[in-house]
Design a protein around this motif. Sequence first.
Motif, PDB file in Angstrom:
ATOM      1  N   SER A  66       0.980  -1.353  -0.038  1.00 19.36           N
ATOM      2  CA  SER A  66       0.035   0.066  -0.099  1.00 19.36           C
ATOM      3  C   SER A  66       0.648   1.309   0.043  1.00 19.36           C
ATOM      4  N   SER A 217      -6.472  -2.208  11.458  1.00 22.52           N
ATOM      5  CA  SER A 217      -6.763  -2.712  10.032  1.00 22.52           C
ATOM      6  C   SER A 217      -8.223  -2.134   9.550  1.00 22.52           C
ATOM      7  N   HIS A 221      -8.878   0.014   6.424  1.00 24.17           N
ATOM      8  CA  HIS A 221      -9.229  -0.490   5.181  1.00 24.17           C
ATOM      9  C   HIS A 221     -10.690  -0.529   4.997  1.00 24.17           C
TER      10      HIS A 221
END
Length: 1305
Positions: A66, A217, A221
């Motif tokens: 990323s 996370s 995301h």
Amino acid sequence: MSSAQRPGKTSPRLAQDICLYDPLHIPGTRRNLLSEVPPVYPEGYDGPPDYISPTACRHEYVTKTSQSFFPEPEHRWRTGVSTRLSAMCVRCRYHLQVVTSHTNGGGQYGQTSQDHVHHWMYSSGRQRDSVSAGNLSLKEQTAESFHYRCSYITCSTVVSVRIVSPVLSQDWVRLLTDPELLSQRAEEAIAAHPERLEGFTGPQPITVLEDLRSYLSNALHDPKRSKSISAINKRFMVCFGMEGQPCKDLLEFLGFSVKKEGFWEPPRPDPSEEVPYQDTLRIFLDDVVHELSALIDQRPLSEKRGHQLDHFSRSFLDDLYYTLEALDYPKATRANDFSMPGAPFYEDLGVVEDMPSAAIVEAFNRQVSVDPARTPLYFGCLKEIGALRGGDDAAIIERAVEAAYAEGKYTNEDVANAYKYFSLNSDDSSLTDENIIGRFHAFLNSTTQENESRKQLWRIGDSRRSERIKSAAEDRVSTVEQAHMYLGVDERTSDDFIITMYTTKINDSPSSKDFARRAVELIAEARKSDVLKHYLKTGEMGVGEMDVGDAYRLLQIPDRTVDDAAIVAAYTICIDEAPSQAETYNRALSIIAKEKNSPLLSTMVFGSTPQSDRVLSEWPVGLQNIGNTCYLNSLLQFYFSIRPFREMVLDFDSYKMSLDEESLSKKQVGSRKVSKKEIERSQRFLRELQVLFQNMISSSQPSVTPGQELARLTLISPSNEAAIRRMSTRSRSRSVGLGELNGMPIIGPLGPPQQEPETKEPVDLGGAATLIEAPEKLHVTGSGTSDADSEATLVSEGARPESQTLPADDKENTPPSSDEDMKDAPESIAPETKTTDGHPAPQSSPVEPPDRPPPVPPRPVPQTDRQKQLIDEVEIGAQQDVTEVINNVLFQSQCAVRPSGFDANGEQLDRVKDLFYGRTKSYISAAAGVRSKEELWCDIKVDVASGPRDIYSAIDGAFDVQKVDVEGAVAEQYGAISKLPPVLQIQVQRVQFDPVKKSSFKSTHHLELLDTIYMDRYMDTQNLEILNRRRECWQWKNKLKTLEARRDELLRKDESDKFDMPTLFDSAKIVLEDLLSMKDNPETSDEAIDIDPQLVTELEQLSQMTQTELTNVEQEMKNTQTMIATQFADSKHLAYRLYAVFVHHGSVTFGHYYIYIFDFRKEVWRKYNDNDVTEVHNAEEIFKNSDRQNPPTPYFLVYVHDALKDRLADPVCREILDAASSSLSPPPPLPPSSQAPPPPLSPAEVAVVTDGPEDIEMRLPSYEEVQIDTPSGTRTTGPDKNHTASATGQGWPSSTQADLRDVKW
């Protein structure tokens, strides 16, 4: 690209070293693997052999997808595109970032050269335990950076490596994984909520790590799943304690916050951010998630059972090789058969073991070219690798070894054998050159192998850097240095002693007479010594020598204390009036130069000798000084060397301004309307300049003479012309100088000026205030006949009454004064009549009424000699300031040519503005908001009044924030460049005003110049990261001022006793100790004073405290200066190369100007000193600070855009015409340049061409477009094919790609 004395390494070697480097574990050699290797071992090293610590982490890097960006192969070589690899080691959790960029479209090598393997040279960086240590980020991470550039001159690729310590410290990790702490937190939570947490037990570390990773996370995301966490959530309390309080510091460190009672809010990064991440919060969270995954992976197998683990499947090594553009580097087919060395031969050559022999040879050649001093080391490595390979691979290396020997190369082993050849020990430090040469001569008498002996001696001499030994080996005397060595003398040895050494030499060895005579000839020629020449010719020493007194008398200098500039002026006059005696005057100047140890005078002597071996067609032409015009000559040389400007002048008819009414009505230059007469005058100026440029190109002589009319039009601006003409008329009857004696002028200071009635004409100081803030009326010194007065306008006192200050408006934007002769006459006025000499005749007065008194009869007007008046005007015009003249040249050049367009304010756009003018946006930030204003400029003014500084610090002063008063409130004002010109001019303001002495003085503080500067830091941008960096710099500079003030207090700089605080306290302590000792002495005890002994102790403590504080303050100043200097070290997208340096040598009252211009094609500096153009052999005379009391100082600097330099800079342009043919017919039209056609434009070069040559414009891409790599990520945008010029025509286009079709100059 200049060769640097630093070795490099290929991409495969760099990749391996990155994987091996561990910043925590320093090897036995103490050498940094990424910045100091190769070579692996420093010269003379005998310490531990390990160059990689046995305890170093064996990294297992994984790619952080990323944060990485891998462009397609066909796109990666474009300017503005960077390849970025971000990774983390799953063992030590160190983070790695590698960024590869192309500063100029990849250069010759790129996607078409797949076999090209980069050879990286370390250029800069910050590392642990170095002078510029690794920086500490907001999250307390230590970072190290390494910047490299490819050493191939045709490759513009650069790479940056950044290694950062883990985000989660060992204390944080222990908080998350220590079983005792986890059990304790769980027990406290269960005890507080027994019913709610019934059945729960202490969690395993892997569970805590996974829960924290899930929270982060989701925030990163899956924002929909990232919800507020109840502080009494069962799982949360068991893992992180009661309401999360035991882990409060960690959670807040990770971005969690308590927004409402009883709930923890997870971090909220920008959900719209795309990969690769540029937002600092997203990057931070991604780093933490990767570290948590690594910690989970490190847990024992017993813990990991039943847990779903992440596996890093992407190949980091492939990504690393792709980033370094070495994914498919050539490999040897027999690599597995090669024997591995027991010494770092591959490492020292910067290669890896599986590379083919041809690549090994190429790497050897690269190392030798960039680091020639270590050639023996690299050559030895090449030989050893060849011996280890065998077969065809060995044969390839063997051929390279033979070629290297044929070129005179040798290994360290060869040097040791050479010493053994003469029964000497290479480790014997007592050996001198004399010992070695003596052994060589003794050896020659006992051997027939003379050639072999000379070869072995030459290797010893070359390894010792001894020209004397090499000369003996080659049996040659061909340079002055070799002549000195051969005779055992130096440049300070007197002529008499040189003759003595010559006689001794030939008496000892009659066969050496030819070499000894040649040595004396070389020294005589270099010194211009009549004594040595006479001796060589007659064998006698009887020539009458000139002493220092004779030299001063010959040059008619009565005062030996005058400075170099006055001596140069006297010497110039003597040469001009008696050129046949030039050799005698040169000898006199040489004697004075030696007596004063003056480099300037030495340059005048040796620089004036004709260069017989010089090919004029390949050398710039000089310009004769026509009287106080040395800076005019420098200016004309500079503008001639700017190729687009020169071509505009040579092809003036294609650019000429039309004089029709419609065109005149629109004409606006410098924010004001321009009259028809100003345009006509400016066109005369360009015509005169065109004639000079044609002469400079076609002349068969080493120098040409500028015309007086050109000098007048250049030196005198249109707005000053009338005032100067009056002054030249009034001053014509006044004699210059002190008269003559036996036909020779007397040089010396003028007496007091004769008093004249004051005129009532107003004197407009105009732009002079930008240079001299004098509280009283300024005057200009009168002109003389030499360069001694060429800086006369920098003077504010001692002037003659007629030399009043002229209007000094360097912007040419004020309306003409009432007495100007440049106004257009109204149509109602009858046409003026002219006298025979071309001047307007007096108009008849109207008839007066009879009752009025008769008019006063006009005073008789003497007949004027136009040529004499022209010379007088030039002399007075020569007193104008240099930057004033530069602005006059630019103003007239714009007036003379037709516009290519107009901006929103009606200002004319043209080639001159495209080349030399930039724009700055000035911001004022107040409580009511931020206001901005954009302004046009042709130079950046920098100041060196307060002390020495580097070029960046000087430029900073023009754009840094400052406090201003806005409507009674304090506001911040700062500037940023919105448009950079291709030719960047920097004016160094050196003239200051002393309010105590009421006089001006010249600051000679050193300005440290750089060959290349990067203007990124000054550009107008909305990038918050860049803006924050600037604000940090401003804060550091304010802090530095505070530290400097405190240091000055501790040093007591304002006190006359020169004692600093520690010394003062020590002195006081010594006095008290002496007074105390009086009580112990019976003879003085009665007179003793009662003093508390504790005072002595307290004074000693105060001395230690102030000394400690002073040391700390000075260290903090150094640290702050380092932070300021390195704040923009990675911002290197807008490169500008130093091209020209205007230098002044002298005082504020007079001096001499010359200019240095760099030839990018030849890669040489040249010094243009009027008619003398010489090559600069030691660039330190331009860049280094001179220790002299009054050194030459830069006054005006010119940098050119690096990508455009070959299109802009063209200092040599000669098309010498045959003398016979040129006398019969006019010279044919000259081509714009005699140089070879320039290379095609790179994508960074921008030029828009429309209908004709007058429409040529130059534009550079904006900072946002050229920004390749910033700390926040890679920025790429697509081209805007529909872009057109802005309304102003001055801003940069918004597209990242320039339309390069049909570009021409």
